[in-house]
Design an enzyme around this catalytic site. Sequence first.
Site, PDB file in Angstrom:
ATOM      1  N   LYS A 216       0.112 -49.504  -4.580  1.00  0.00           N
ATOM      2  CA  LYS A 216      -0.874 -50.161  -4.462  1.00  0.00           C
ATOM      3  C   LYS A 216      -1.188 -49.667  -4.132  1.00  0.00           C
ATOM      4  CE  LYS A 216      -1.216 -55.123  -3.466  1.00  0.00           C
ATOM      5  NZ  LYS A 216      -0.409 -56.396  -3.402  1.00  0.00           N
ATOM      6  N   GLU A 222       6.094 -42.199   2.031  1.00  0.00           N
ATOM      7  CA  GLU A 222       6.945 -41.320   1.426  1.00  0.00           C
ATOM      8  C   GLU A 222       6.794 -41.610   0.062  1.00  0.00           C
ATOM      9  OE1 GLU A 222       7.674 -44.566   2.429  1.00  0.00           O
ATOM     10  OE2 GLU A 222       9.981 -45.000   3.350  1.00  0.00           O
ATOM     11  N   GLY A 280       3.662 -56.128  -4.565  1.00  0.00           N
ATOM     12  CA  GLY A 280       4.364 -54.855  -4.744  1.00  0.00           C
ATOM     13  C   GLY A 280       5.332 -55.172  -5.207  1.00  0.00           C
ATOM     14  N   ARG A 281       6.133 -56.109  -5.367  1.00  0.00           N
ATOM     15  CA  ARG A 281       7.418 -56.327  -5.696  1.00  0.00           C
ATOM     16  C   ARG A 281       7.158 -57.191  -7.383  1.00  0.00           C
ATOM     17  NH1 ARG A 281       6.754 -58.565  -0.815  1.00  0.00           N
ATOM     18  NH2 ARG A 281       6.829 -60.207  -0.840  1.00  0.00           N
ATOM     19  N   GLU A 366      12.449 -58.739   0.270  1.00  0.00           N
ATOM     20  CA  GLU A 366      11.365 -58.981   1.028  1.00  0.00           C
ATOM     21  C   GLU A 366      11.001 -60.565   1.441  1.00  0.00           C
ATOM     22  OE1 GLU A 366       9.725 -54.926   1.347  1.00  0.00           O
ATOM     23  OE2 GLU A 366       8.463 -55.816  -0.336  1.00  0.00           O
ATOM     24  N   HIS A 397      37.232 -54.409  -9.212  1.00  0.00           N
ATOM     25  CA  HIS A 397      37.727 -53.222  -8.775  1.00  0.00           C
ATOM     26  C   HIS A 397      37.203 -52.913  -7.691  1.00  0.00           C
ATOM     27  CE1 HIS A 397      40.192 -53.592 -12.346  1.00  0.00           C
ATOM     28  NE2 HIS A 397      38.712 -53.620 -13.192  1.00  0.00           N
ATOM     29  N   LYS A 506       7.454 -48.745  10.200  1.00  0.00           N
ATOM     30  CA  LYS A 506       6.598 -47.524   9.292  1.00  0.00           C
ATOM     31  C   LYS A 506       5.664 -47.031  10.659  1.00  0.00           C
ATOM     32  CE  LYS A 506       5.396 -49.734   5.081  1.00  0.00           C
ATOM     33  NZ  LYS A 506       4.426 -50.339   4.146  1.00  0.00           N
TER      34      LYS A 506
END
Length: 540
Positions: A216, A222, A280-281, A366, A397, A506
């Site tokens: 965005k 990263e 963003g999400r 978030e 399991h 960050k």
Amino acid sequence: MPAPEQDIFQGMRTRCDQTPAWRALQVHFEQAGKHLDVRDAFAADPSRYQAFSQEAPHVFADLSRNRIDASTEALLFDLARQCGLEQQRHAMWTGQAINTTEQRAVLHHLLRQPAGVAADSNAPPLVAQAQGDVHTTLHAMLAYADSVRQDARITDIVSIGIGGSGLGPSMAVTALEEHWQSGQRVHFVSNVDGLELGSLLRRLRPESTLFLIASKTFTTAETMVNAHAARDWFLAHGGSTDTQAALPLARHFVALTTNVDAARGFGITTTFGFWDWVGGRFSLWSAIGLPIAVAVGSKVFCQLLAGAHAMDTHFYSAPLEHNLPVRLGLLDVWYRNFHSFSSRCIAPYSHGLRRLSAYLQQLEMESNGKGVDWRGQALPYATAPAVWGEPGTNGQHAFFQMIHQGQDIIPVEFIVLRQGGRDLPEQHPRLVANALAQAQALMLGRPSCCGHRHFSGNRPSTVLVLERLDATSLGALLALYEHRIFVSGALWGINSFDQWGVELGKQLASNLEPRLASGDVQGLDAATAGLLQRLRAGVT
Ligand SMILES: O=P(O)(O)OC[C@H]1O[C@](O)(CO)[C@@H](O)[C@@H]1O
């Protein structure tokens, strides 16, 4: 932060703990709620399953095994009304800047609204403009996606993006695997650990690879590190920044971003944009969803949007008492603030939904992992639970032991498909039986046994049923989660649409990276200094 006189929630929003319904719920919890045993509730009310079932578009929910009764829900609906949930929902729908710390509207529902719907007469001009922009961009993006699918020269699509620019698309592409037909491979790279991109690049050829840089902001560290590494690899293997060259970067790199200038600076000429009113999400429905459209084609992508739109309509128009996102969001508040349950397990009994928990972690934690209200005042109550999970039956399991017999009560959300996929359909009944058995075991327990074989029971769960795992159902399911999170966030009085909590880390990382090279530990706390000296041997 806006000054009090600019508070757009003035008169529309009351924090949950300042309502009469909150106090009534506290009394109800002490007197009845905390003692409720779901087994007794079923014995007393033969219609409990029907009363606590809810049909919504493409999703059916069984809420009957939760620790609620009609009086609990009635008080929770009072709470929703007294907090101004309906007014807050209307404010979001009509484009008010409800993300107050960033002064932004929150309009991801417009991304799946069909063309031609008139904007609300109270909506700011931004909304009508946005409706037009959405469809122009959607058409361009879908035409491009279909052209990539038909381009026999492209064998591999690499989407580089993190958080909301990676989790949603990779989850949806995984879920819709049965629709991959082009024979192309779609890869997702998020981690700045060079192993992820490096091991992939070893298997690729630049002339048959298309890179989608999904960010965005086009500044996320990263993503930029990985994008530059991909660019370096491309240029080192015959690619060129010259648009007339045989292997031009401009044809093999595309940006999905709101920051067109930064993408251009990178050398990218094809950009699919979106807008600051898409968090963003919440962005997989926008240009960030291009990898989904490339993987499954424009028709299936439109089905995803249609499923989400159907859930949007339900959320916006159904009365609170019959509104699935509302009922789930209220249950979340009940469990978090009255029962003090601190986590919720997501258990999709579907291999296709194996990335859903990771996606929901960002969506919920978030959004609602906040400690202050919309005015910046500290909250005296808990907000988002930890959300985690694995697909069934694998989780059985692994960690279900703790859910059945551990000391913490962990509500489980089972997601079950009525129809299985095309592969080995004879195994589907076994999967469904396991989901039903887990929910049954959690509720019934085995109280008659003692010691190691004792199961207390009365452990809550919700079952969400989809007809099958197709794009329409998936779209509806994801929109259901988005709106449910809005509901609990609205009651908690928080801003569900910012994420200041990720900023500090960050900033500190960019301060520490050069120190790993220089060894300068001046001004650092002792633990960070000690570890930096130990770790720098590996990076220099
Ligand atoms: O799309 P961008 O700008 O690269 O951001 C990626 C992610 O980083 C965050 O800002 C913080 O983790 C998320 O909200 C967002 O989804």
